[in-house]
Scaffold this motif. Structure first.
Motif, mmCIF file in Angstrom:
data_model
loop_
_atom_site.group_PDB
_atom_site.id
_atom_site.type_symbol
_atom_site.label_atom_id
_atom_site.label_comp_id
_atom_site.label_asym_id
_atom_site.label_seq_id
_atom_site.Cartn_x
_atom_site.Cartn_y
_atom_site.Cartn_z
ATOM 1 N N ALA A 52 0.792 -1.131 0.042
ATOM 2 C CA ALA A 52 -0.057 0.039 0.221
ATOM 3 C C ALA A 52 0.648 1.185 0.064
ATOM 4 C CB ALA A 52 -1.101 0.068 1.228
ATOM 5 N N ARG A 53 1.953 1.183 0.788
ATOM 6 C CA ARG A 53 3.008 2.377 0.687
ATOM 7 C C ARG A 53 3.282 2.524 -0.604
ATOM 8 N NH1 ARG A 53 3.104 6.682 1.996
ATOM 9 N NH2 ARG A 53 4.946 7.959 2.814
ATOM 10 N N GLN A 54 3.803 1.530 -1.268
ATOM 11 C CA GLN A 54 4.507 1.978 -2.550
ATOM 12 C C GLN A 54 3.488 2.582 -3.402
ATOM 13 O OE1 GLN A 54 7.606 0.845 -3.071
ATOM 14 N NE2 GLN A 54 7.982 -0.697 -1.623
ATOM 15 N N ILE A 55 2.146 2.277 -3.333
ATOM 16 C CA ILE A 55 1.112 2.908 -4.286
ATOM 17 C C ILE A 55 0.923 4.216 -3.908
ATOM 18 C CG2 ILE A 55 -1.292 3.040 -4.852
ATOM 19 C CD1 ILE A 55 -1.146 -0.284 -4.483
ATOM 20 N N GLN A 56 0.796 4.521 -2.520
ATOM 21 C CA GLN A 56 0.716 5.890 -1.828
ATOM 22 C C GLN A 56 1.888 6.734 -2.441
ATOM 23 O OE1 GLN A 56 0.912 4.879 2.025
ATOM 24 N NE2 GLN A 56 -1.296 4.598 2.128
#
Lengths: 174, 174
Positions: A54-58
């Motif tokens: 999820a952090r990669q996408i943010q």
């Protein structure tokens, strides 16, 4: 004979973000087919000391939004990093696409020779706009985009490079 | 107020190739520290139906070399895909850097509006130069570069995004 800063930035981000939104649909379908909770993806990573899915996408959304805003010399809206599902990640991508559509191409082009100041962790850095786009915003964007893709690939989601590339403007088979 | 095609292509490839060559040194050191044969990396992949580590490097080298050559309207030398060690992969990167240094920036810039014809698997495709660089050569290059990086990350090689970015021109901490 040359490229505008806009041409090199916003359409790249848009193509990739639309492509990744469709990849998230395939991830949801894979979870359904394999009968696991799609929320499992959110904290997946290739190594314990790596940022989660999820952090990669943010982060790649923010490189697209903030990178373009810095070139245009405007303040981008700040998004909370609070997504807990694939649907919310898709909504984050949609919000990012809306911000990208709001930029004036001429303002972005005008950023080529402007000094861009940005945060790097707790520090601040500066670069000239053209260098910032080519050597910082784009490689960072592609880094987190491909890492998010690699995590899904590792999770068994049936996607390939065509999914990653998305709709390539002007690509014609002959 | 704009970017030349050269500015967007060759320096990006050079920065990234030099960075990856240094990453290969860290991969070799990691293998020595963990007492495994560095040749093990060559066939590593995140999934059985994914291209192996060595192939990812051959492909990103070729996107850099062939992409720039197509824009310049010249024929790039063809390299055999026969590397069997990290040293040979480093040599492949060096050979690619030498080819990149041989291109005339003006010839690459002149490719912006030329029709580029290239192979896509068994088929052929065409695109206008500017689109080809922004929406095909660069995303493909970064895709295989980041995937190779992700495989090493997964293998436990202690590298971070700073290793991936390499020496960023004009980046100044303030």
């Amino acid at each position: 004979m040359s490229l505008s800063l806009y041409q090199c930035s916003v359409p790249t981000f848009e193509r990739s973000l639309n492509a990744f939104s469709a990849i998230l649909d395939k991830a949801a379908a894979h979870a359904a087919a394999c009968k696991f909770d799609p929320a499992v993806y959110m904290t997946m990573r290739l190594r314990p000391d790596m940022l989660a899915f999820a952090r990669q996408i943010q982060i790649f959304c923010d490189h697209a939004k903030n990178g373009s805003a810095r070139l245009a010399g405007v303040e981008a809206p700040r998004f909370e990093d609070n997504e807990v599902s694939l649907e919310e990640l898709k909504a984050r991508i949609d919000k990012t696409l809306k911000v990208l559509a709001s930029f004036d191409p001429k303002a972005i082009d005008a950023g080529a020779e402007r000094e861009i100041v940005f945060s790097v962790g707790p520090a601040k850095a500066k670069m000239i706009g053209a260098n910032y786009l080519v050597h910082y915003a784009l490689p960072n964007f592609y880094f987190h985009l491909t890492t998010a893709y690699a995590i899904l690939r590792y999770a068994g989601v049936p996607v390939g490079k065509r999914d990653y590339l998305g709709v390539v403007p002007g690509f014609t088979l002959i």
